[in-house]
Design an enzyme around this catalytic site. Structure first.
Site, PDB file in Angstrom:
ATOM      1  N   THR A  41       5.056  49.348  33.669  1.00  0.00           N
ATOM      2  CA  THR A  41       5.237  48.847  35.034  1.00  0.00           C
ATOM      3  C   THR A  41       6.674  48.426  35.294  1.00  0.00           C
ATOM      4  OG1 THR A  41       2.958  48.118  35.148  1.00  0.00           O
ATOM      5  CG2 THR A  41       4.486  47.074  36.670  1.00  0.00           C
ATOM      6  N   CYS A  42       7.241  47.660  34.378  1.00  0.00           N
ATOM      7  CA  CYS A  42       8.583  47.113  34.628  1.00  0.00           C
ATOM      8  C   CYS A  42       9.604  48.213  34.908  1.00  0.00           C
ATOM      9  CB  CYS A  42       9.029  46.265  33.433  1.00  0.00           C
ATOM     10  SG  CYS A  42      10.729  45.735  33.567  1.00  0.00           S
ATOM     11  N   CYS A  47       9.936  45.948  38.023  1.00  0.00           N
ATOM     12  CA  CYS A  47      11.219  45.220  38.041  1.00  0.00           C
ATOM     13  C   CYS A  47      12.444  46.106  38.281  1.00  0.00           C
ATOM     14  CB  CYS A  47      11.444  44.513  36.712  1.00  0.00           C
ATOM     15  SG  CYS A  47       9.977  43.831  35.966  1.00  0.00           S
ATOM     16  N   LYS A  50      12.480  48.065  41.660  1.00  0.00           N
ATOM     17  CA  LYS A  50      12.513  46.988  42.673  1.00  0.00           C
ATOM     18  C   LYS A  50      13.924  46.400  42.789  1.00  0.00           C
ATOM     19  CE  LYS A  50      12.392  43.001  41.519  1.00  0.00           C
ATOM     20  NZ  LYS A  50      11.291  42.181  41.112  1.00  0.00           N
ATOM     21  N   TYR A 177       5.143  36.919  44.619  1.00  0.00           N
ATOM     22  CA  TYR A 177       6.414  37.543  44.245  1.00  0.00           C
ATOM     23  C   TYR A 177       6.594  38.886  44.959  1.00  0.00           C
ATOM     24  CZ  TYR A 177       7.160  34.849  39.805  1.00  0.00           C
ATOM     25  OH  TYR A 177       7.399  33.903  38.847  1.00  0.00           O
ATOM     26  N   ILE A 178       5.589  39.767  44.788  1.00  0.00           N
ATOM     27  CA  ILE A 178       5.791  41.158  45.199  1.00  0.00           C
ATOM     28  C   ILE A 178       5.874  41.266  46.718  1.00  0.00           C
ATOM     29  CG2 ILE A 178       4.779  43.483  45.153  1.00  0.00           C
ATOM     30  CD1 ILE A 178       3.699  42.868  42.365  1.00  0.00           C
ATOM     31  N   GLU A 181       9.222  39.770  47.901  1.00  0.00           N
ATOM     32  CA  GLU A 181      10.378  40.601  47.554  1.00  0.00           C
ATOM     33  C   GLU A 181      10.433  41.861  48.423  1.00  0.00           C
ATOM     34  OE1 GLU A 181      10.957  39.292  42.881  1.00  0.00           O
ATOM     35  OE2 GLU A 181       9.978  41.195  43.294  1.00  0.00           O
ATOM     36  N   HIS A 434      35.349  25.369  38.752  1.00  0.00           N
ATOM     37  CA  HIS A 434      35.696  25.314  40.172  1.00  0.00           C
ATOM     38  C   HIS A 434      36.579  26.479  40.568  1.00  0.00           C
ATOM     39  CE1 HIS A 434      36.313  23.293  43.965  1.00  0.00           C
ATOM     40  NE2 HIS A 434      37.611  23.512  43.846  1.00  0.00           N
ATOM     41  N   GLU A 439      28.701  24.933  40.338  1.00  0.00           N
ATOM     42  CA  GLU A 439      29.258  23.641  39.924  1.00  0.00           C
ATOM     43  C   GLU A 439      28.462  22.490  40.518  1.00  0.00           C
ATOM     44  OE1 GLU A 439      33.221  22.436  41.533  1.00  0.00           O
ATOM     45  OE2 GLU A 439      33.105  24.291  42.690  1.00  0.00           O
TER      46      GLU A 439
END
Ligand code: NDP
Length: 463
Positions: A41-42, A47, A50, A177-178, A181, A434, A439
């Site tokens: 799947t990933c 992932c 995507k 999530y899906i 996204e 910086h 920061e």
């Protein structure tokens, strides 16, 4: 004598890692069966594609920023089919890399569906049978679409990378999530997006303030989010689809994407017949060493429905290979796992939310909201949220939540400190880099608020 020391069913993140480590570091004779494309799947439908779509969808913002910085830039049109072709060749490249890594490690690959015959025997579609001392179930999960009238008119995330054309309008069902996204991806690519959610606010379970910040950013960038919208049915309306809600609401669109969770792939493996215990969700029940109720059978990754994230599956697979073949019994560590939701704005998170911490004891909440230098220069409304949830007694940072550009990159680094048990004072004595956005994580001096029981009324630290 078994044919293999280790036979892995499923060539996704967890299975591939377990197979490779068992063969290359444990010297095991390993077989692996995968019914679809190597990578799981990933790599193939999650992932990786995507994230590439996220990058594509962020380009209009990059062009707008370039203009603000003096470049005579202008946004052309998006060529979906050109992008899709490049995407497909990248996935093919990655799939080949997975295959060659396994082959180089000495793993024998079978491009086939597989199921169990007994506690030590696997059968392939061809009828071939192999015996193995240990068998790993790493078959992952698949999208779940509720059984409503017209469900067949909807697509799932699996299909999103192969669409023949981008729709003009899309309705996305779900608030996890899906769904979130893809709402942002499609919106960035110029699709008019309506995300519908059955509850009161999307991204349930995450820190309230952080998810509200994500939602505000999504809505500002053009995603319409409809809450309290539960779908009753989908019907074909000419070339479009009508999405009808249980309260009589109706929406017309070109594409309906259902992202309403995923289910573990356990059907057809023959697990129940062997006495492998499953959870009510259908997921394989395992102990801390990923061993099932049948001692020679193990399971890792989404099929176990523990924490359904690729890096977790990889850790589980690696830990299992170490346990079985390196003489190092290893439990996968599921504590304090960071993750990122690749919405726009991006959301990185680790540890407790403000609400979870408050339920547990007195906590101090540190919050910084600010416009980042980079986009403020162009007069853009983007705003970062950085938040630390601190145990008022031990001073440990219990949670860190970041919303804004590169939040996923930042949370990875903050996660090291949180995992090490850093206190708020450890963050404070770390000198800022910086000028950066991150920061702010080490310059939040005063708590925005105290939550939970008053420290004096709570049990002393360590009690
Ligand atoms: P999630 O579990 O995250 O979200 C499912 C959503 O669908 C929830 O909003 C839920 O609502 C809703 N839902 C569930 N059932 C129904 C229903 N019958 N009708 C209407 N809405 C429903 O699942 P996803 O599919 O988004 O993702 C699956 C998993 O994949 C995630 O849990 C995550 O672990 C992983 N993932 C991780 C990513 C990352 O790390 N960036 C990216 C993508 C996936 P409710 O809140 O009311 O339950």
């Amino acid at each position: 004598m078994f044919d293999f020391d280790f036979f892995v069913i499923g060539g996704g993140s967890g299975g591939v890692r377990a197979a490779r480590i068992a063969a290359s570091e444990g010297g095991a004779r390993v077989g692996l069966a995968e019914q679809s494309r190597m990578g799981g799947t990933c790599v193939i439908r999650g992932c990786v594609p995507k994230k590439l779509m996220v990058f594509a969808s962020e380009m209009p913002q990059a062009v707008a920023e370039a203009w603000a910085y003096g470049w005579n830039s202008s946004l052309g049109t998006f060529d979906w089919s050109r992008f899709r072709t490049s995407l497909e060749s990248e996935l093919t490249r990655l799939e080949a890399a997975y295959r060659s890594t396994l082959k180089n490690a000495g793993v024998q690959i079978f491009d086939s569906i597989a199921h169990l015959i007994d506690a030590h025997t696997v059968a392939l579609a061809s009828g071939q049978r192999f015996t193995a001392k240990h068998i790993l179930i790493a078959t992952g999960g698949r999208p779940f679409v509720p059984d409503i009238p017209g469900a067949e008119l909807a697509v799932t995330s699996d299909v999103m990378f192969h669409l023949p054309a981008l729709p003009k309008t899309a309705v996305i069902v779900g608030g996890g999530y899906i769904a979130s996204e893809f709402a942002c991806i499609l919106n960035g690519l110029g699709v008019q997006v309506t995300q519908i959610y059955r509850g009161s606010e999307i991204l349930r379970g995450f820190d309230h303030e952080a998810r509200a910040h994500v939602v505000a950013g999504m809505e500002r960038s053009g995603v319409t989010i409809l809450r309290g919208f539960d779908v009753a049915q989908l019907t074909q309306a000419g070339a479009q689809i009508s999405v009808q809600g249980t309260q009589g609401q109706a929406l017309l669109c070109d594409l309906v994407l259902y992202a309403t969770g995923r289910k573990p792939n356990t059907a057809g493996l023959g697990l129940e017949a062997l006495g492998v215990r499953l959870k009510p969700s259908g997921a394989v029940e395992v102990d801390a060493y990923s061993q099932t109720s049948v001692p020679s059978i193990y399971a890792v990754g989404d099929v176990t429905d523990r924490i359904n994230l690729t890096p977790v599956a990889i850790r589980e697979g690696h830990a299992l290979a170490d346990t079985l073949f390196a003489g190092r019994p290893t439990k996968a560590d599921h504590d304090l796992v960071a993750s990122a939701v690749f919405t726009q704005p991006e959301f990185g998170t680790i540890g407790l939310s403000e609400e979870q911490a408050a339920a547990q004891g007195p906590a101090e909440i540190y919050v910084a909201k600010f416009r980042p230098m980079r986009t403020a220069f162009g007069g853009m409304p983007d705003q970062y949220l950085m938040k630390l949830v601190v145990d008022a007694q031990t001073r440990r940072v219990l949670g860190c939540h970041i919303v804004g550009s590169a939040a996923g990159e930042m949370i990875q680094l903050a996660a090291i400190a949180v995992k090490l048990g850093a206190t708020k004072e450890d963050f404070d004595r770390t000198v800022a880099v910086h000028p950066t956005a991150s920061e702010e994580l080490v310059t939040m001096r005063r708590p925005a608020r105290q939550v939970g029981p008053e420290p004096s009324k709570a049990a002393p630290a360590g009690a």
